[in-house]
Design an enzyme around this catalytic site. Sequence first.
Site, PDB file in Angstrom:
ATOM      1  N   THR A 103      37.379  46.106  37.615  1.00  0.00           N
ATOM      2  CA  THR A 103      36.913  47.044  36.591  1.00  0.00           C
ATOM      3  C   THR A 103      37.786  48.296  36.685  1.00  0.00           C
ATOM      4  O   THR A 103      37.729  49.017  37.691  1.00  0.00           O
ATOM      5  CB  THR A 103      35.436  47.431  36.813  1.00  0.00           C
ATOM      6  OG1 THR A 103      34.657  46.243  36.828  1.00  0.00           O
ATOM      7  CG2 THR A 103      34.948  48.361  35.710  1.00  0.00           C
ATOM      8  N   LYS A 178      33.287  46.083  29.377  1.00  0.00           N
ATOM      9  CA  LYS A 178      32.661  46.264  30.696  1.00  0.00           C
ATOM     10  C   LYS A 178      32.091  47.683  30.814  1.00  0.00           C
ATOM     11  O   LYS A 178      31.025  47.893  31.390  1.00  0.00           O
ATOM     12  CB  LYS A 178      33.697  45.981  31.792  1.00  0.00           C
ATOM     13  CG  LYS A 178      33.266  46.342  33.203  1.00  0.00           C
ATOM     14  CD  LYS A 178      32.221  45.412  33.775  1.00  0.00           C
ATOM     15  CE  LYS A 178      31.789  45.908  35.167  1.00  0.00           C
ATOM     16  NZ  LYS A 178      30.847  45.036  35.839  1.00  0.00           N
ATOM     17  N   LYS A 246      32.423  55.171  40.283  1.00  0.00           N
ATOM     18  CA  LYS A 246      33.795  54.884  39.816  1.00  0.00           C
ATOM     19  C   LYS A 246      33.744  54.420  38.365  1.00  0.00           C
ATOM     20  O   LYS A 246      34.496  54.888  37.506  1.00  0.00           O
ATOM     21  CB  LYS A 246      34.426  53.793  40.697  1.00  0.00           C
ATOM     22  CG  LYS A 246      35.723  53.232  40.154  1.00  0.00           C
ATOM     23  CD  LYS A 246      36.091  51.883  40.749  1.00  0.00           C
ATOM     24  CE  LYS A 246      35.178  50.782  40.342  1.00  0.00           C
ATOM     25  NZ  LYS A 246      35.763  49.569  39.765  1.00  0.00           N
TER      26      LYS A 246
HETATM   27  P1  NAP Z   1      35.673  45.016  47.597  1.00  0.00           P
HETATM   28  O1  NAP Z   1      34.807  44.052  48.328  1.00  0.00           O
HETATM   29  O2  NAP Z   1      35.787  46.412  48.109  1.00  0.00           O
HETATM   30  O3  NAP Z   1      37.124  44.348  47.467  1.00  0.00           O
HETATM   31  C1  NAP Z   1      38.217  45.032  46.985  1.00  0.00           C
HETATM   32  C2  NAP Z   1      39.449  44.197  47.240  1.00  0.00           C
HETATM   33  O4  NAP Z   1      40.574  44.890  46.734  1.00  0.00           O
HETATM   34  C3  NAP Z   1      39.736  43.956  48.729  1.00  0.00           C
HETATM   35  O5  NAP Z   1      40.298  42.673  48.873  1.00  0.00           O
HETATM   36  C4  NAP Z   1      40.754  45.037  49.039  1.00  0.00           C
HETATM   37  O6  NAP Z   1      41.574  44.725  50.147  1.00  0.00           O
HETATM   38  C5  NAP Z   1      41.556  45.032  47.770  1.00  0.00           C
HETATM   39  N1  NAP Z   1      42.280  46.285  47.521  1.00  0.00           N
HETATM   40  C6  NAP Z   1      41.761  47.476  47.156  1.00  0.00           C
HETATM   41  N2  NAP Z   1      42.739  48.389  46.975  1.00  0.00           N
HETATM   42  C7  NAP Z   1      43.897  47.741  47.222  1.00  0.00           C
HETATM   43  C8  NAP Z   1      45.262  48.146  47.202  1.00  0.00           C
HETATM   44  N3  NAP Z   1      45.610  49.396  46.867  1.00  0.00           N
HETATM   45  N4  NAP Z   1      46.198  47.225  47.517  1.00  0.00           N
HETATM   46  C9  NAP Z   1      45.852  45.954  47.840  1.00  0.00           C
HETATM   47  N5  NAP Z   1      44.586  45.518  47.880  1.00  0.00           N
HETATM   48  C10 NAP Z   1      43.618  46.395  47.582  1.00  0.00           C
HETATM   49  O7  NAP Z   1      35.210  45.172  46.076  1.00  0.00           O
HETATM   50  P2  NAP Z   1      34.528  44.092  45.117  1.00  0.00           P
HETATM   51  O8  NAP Z   1      33.050  44.296  45.144  1.00  0.00           O
HETATM   52  O9  NAP Z   1      35.099  42.750  45.392  1.00  0.00           O
HETATM   53  O10 NAP Z   1      35.005  44.652  43.694  1.00  0.00           O
HETATM   54  C11 NAP Z   1      36.270  44.321  43.133  1.00  0.00           C
HETATM   55  C12 NAP Z   1      36.249  44.783  41.672  1.00  0.00           C
HETATM   56  O11 NAP Z   1      35.212  44.089  40.959  1.00  0.00           O
HETATM   57  C13 NAP Z   1      35.969  46.274  41.481  1.00  0.00           C
HETATM   58  O12 NAP Z   1      36.735  46.774  40.418  1.00  0.00           O
HETATM   59  C14 NAP Z   1      34.465  46.301  41.138  1.00  0.00           C
HETATM   60  O13 NAP Z   1      34.101  47.443  40.362  1.00  0.00           O
HETATM   61  C15 NAP Z   1      34.336  45.024  40.322  1.00  0.00           C
HETATM   62  N6  NAP Z   1      32.993  44.428  40.295  1.00  0.00           N
HETATM   63  C16 NAP Z   1      32.230  44.352  41.429  1.00  0.00           C
HETATM   64  C17 NAP Z   1      30.952  43.807  41.367  1.00  0.00           C
HETATM   65  C18 NAP Z   1      30.076  43.717  42.591  1.00  0.00           C
HETATM   66  O14 NAP Z   1      28.852  43.451  42.449  1.00  0.00           O
HETATM   67  N7  NAP Z   1      30.599  43.879  43.803  1.00  0.00           N
HETATM   68  C19 NAP Z   1      30.452  43.337  40.142  1.00  0.00           C
HETATM   69  C20 NAP Z   1      31.262  43.389  39.008  1.00  0.00           C
HETATM   70  C21 NAP Z   1      32.527  43.945  39.103  1.00  0.00           C
HETATM   71  P3  NAP Z   1      41.113  45.068  51.654  1.00  0.00           P
HETATM   72  O15 NAP Z   1      40.275  43.892  52.091  1.00  0.00           O
HETATM   73  O16 NAP Z   1      42.361  45.207  52.380  1.00  0.00           O
HETATM   74  O17 NAP Z   1      40.313  46.354  51.601  1.00  0.00           O
END
Ligand code: NAP
Length: 303
Positions: A103, A178, A246
């Site tokens: 997102t 979104k 965010k």
């Molecule tokens: P998360 O668990 O914090 O995962 C984020 C991922 O991105 C991790 O693999 C992280 O790597 C990687 N990352 C972040 N910054 C980076 C960078 N600069 N370079 C390389 N890798 C990077 O978050 P998530 O919950 O999976 O969410 C991912 C996206 O989906 C977000 O945009 C969120 O808003 C969206 N989303 C989430 C949900 C939910 O319920 N969680 C629902 C809908 C949408 P590391 O492991 O090294 O930190």
Amino acid sequence: MPAQPGKTRIGLIGLGIMGAPMALNLLKAGFQVKAYNRTDRPRVRQVVEAGAELLKTPREVAAASDIIITMVTDTPDMEAVILGEDGVIHGAARGAVVIDMSTVSPRATQQVAAELEKKGIEMLDAPVSGGDVGAQNGTLSIMVGGDQQVFDECVPVFEAMGKKITLIGGHGAGQTTKLCNQIAVSVNNLAMSEALMLAAASGLDVEKVLNAISGGAAGSWQLSNLGPRILNGDFAPGFMVRLQQKDLKLVLGAANDIKLALPGVSLAHQYFNIVERAGGAEEGTQALIKAYEMQAGKQARKG
Ligand code: NAP
């Protein structure tokens, strides 16, 4: 095996809470998966054990893939993994497709799509809703922006991860959709918090009030799913306050770009600031009620 031949080599960058189960579902559907994660984590090893090959940079993943999915945190992260020094843009072949499922900002999405286009690389923005449970069960709702033909090619990939898959319009349209989703979610949450707080501050049995209003015209996903958690004092995250913040910043940025006032979202954003300041950034979004509880000097709990 995947539903149709063609683009079957998939790259996945960002094996986080969402990306890791999405990778597992792609493997289950028969796709070849090359993956990259910045940090070594247990869930990364789980994806490798299930059959994915882990590579060292987004560039290497892109060079070995027909479709490259990015699932990272925020706009600068998406830009870094796609356009950065070892980014996707330096490895992807002409005709490859980048699908960003994070997102992020719709405007930045359009800029990245334009950069990729200069190299003959296609892009779709395809953010999701449905949370970690939707990612695990392959039931995500996927909102897509980009060209119809590119979308059609990628449908089998989307079907491995989601159930409701909608092409909304051109580049950025998925991200804007979104953001619309996040407006409805956060302002509903605010309405629930105010309703439960008036009940509690008036000395009513909050559980009875929640049950009484959940089934009628006020009924919502928030009241049915988050309401009971508040009453039980359960503030563990499904979706974290800091990620909601965010997204609300993205909503306000997009509204500002077109000089649109969204006062309901501003209010939710400010109230979430109170929660973050009180140490609740890593709690679930139902912690919004705490901003009201602090004001009222009273909690909305069972009993
Ligand atoms: P998360 O668990 O914090 O995962 C984020 C991922 O991105 C991790 O693999 C992280 O790597 C990687 N990352 C972040 N910054 C980076 C960078 N600069 N370079 C390389 N890798 C990077 O978050 P998530 O919950 O999976 O969410 C991912 C996206 O989906 C977000 O945009 C969120 O808003 C969206 N989303 C989430 C949900 C939910 O319920 N969680 C629902 C809908 C949408 P590391 O492991 O090294 O930190």
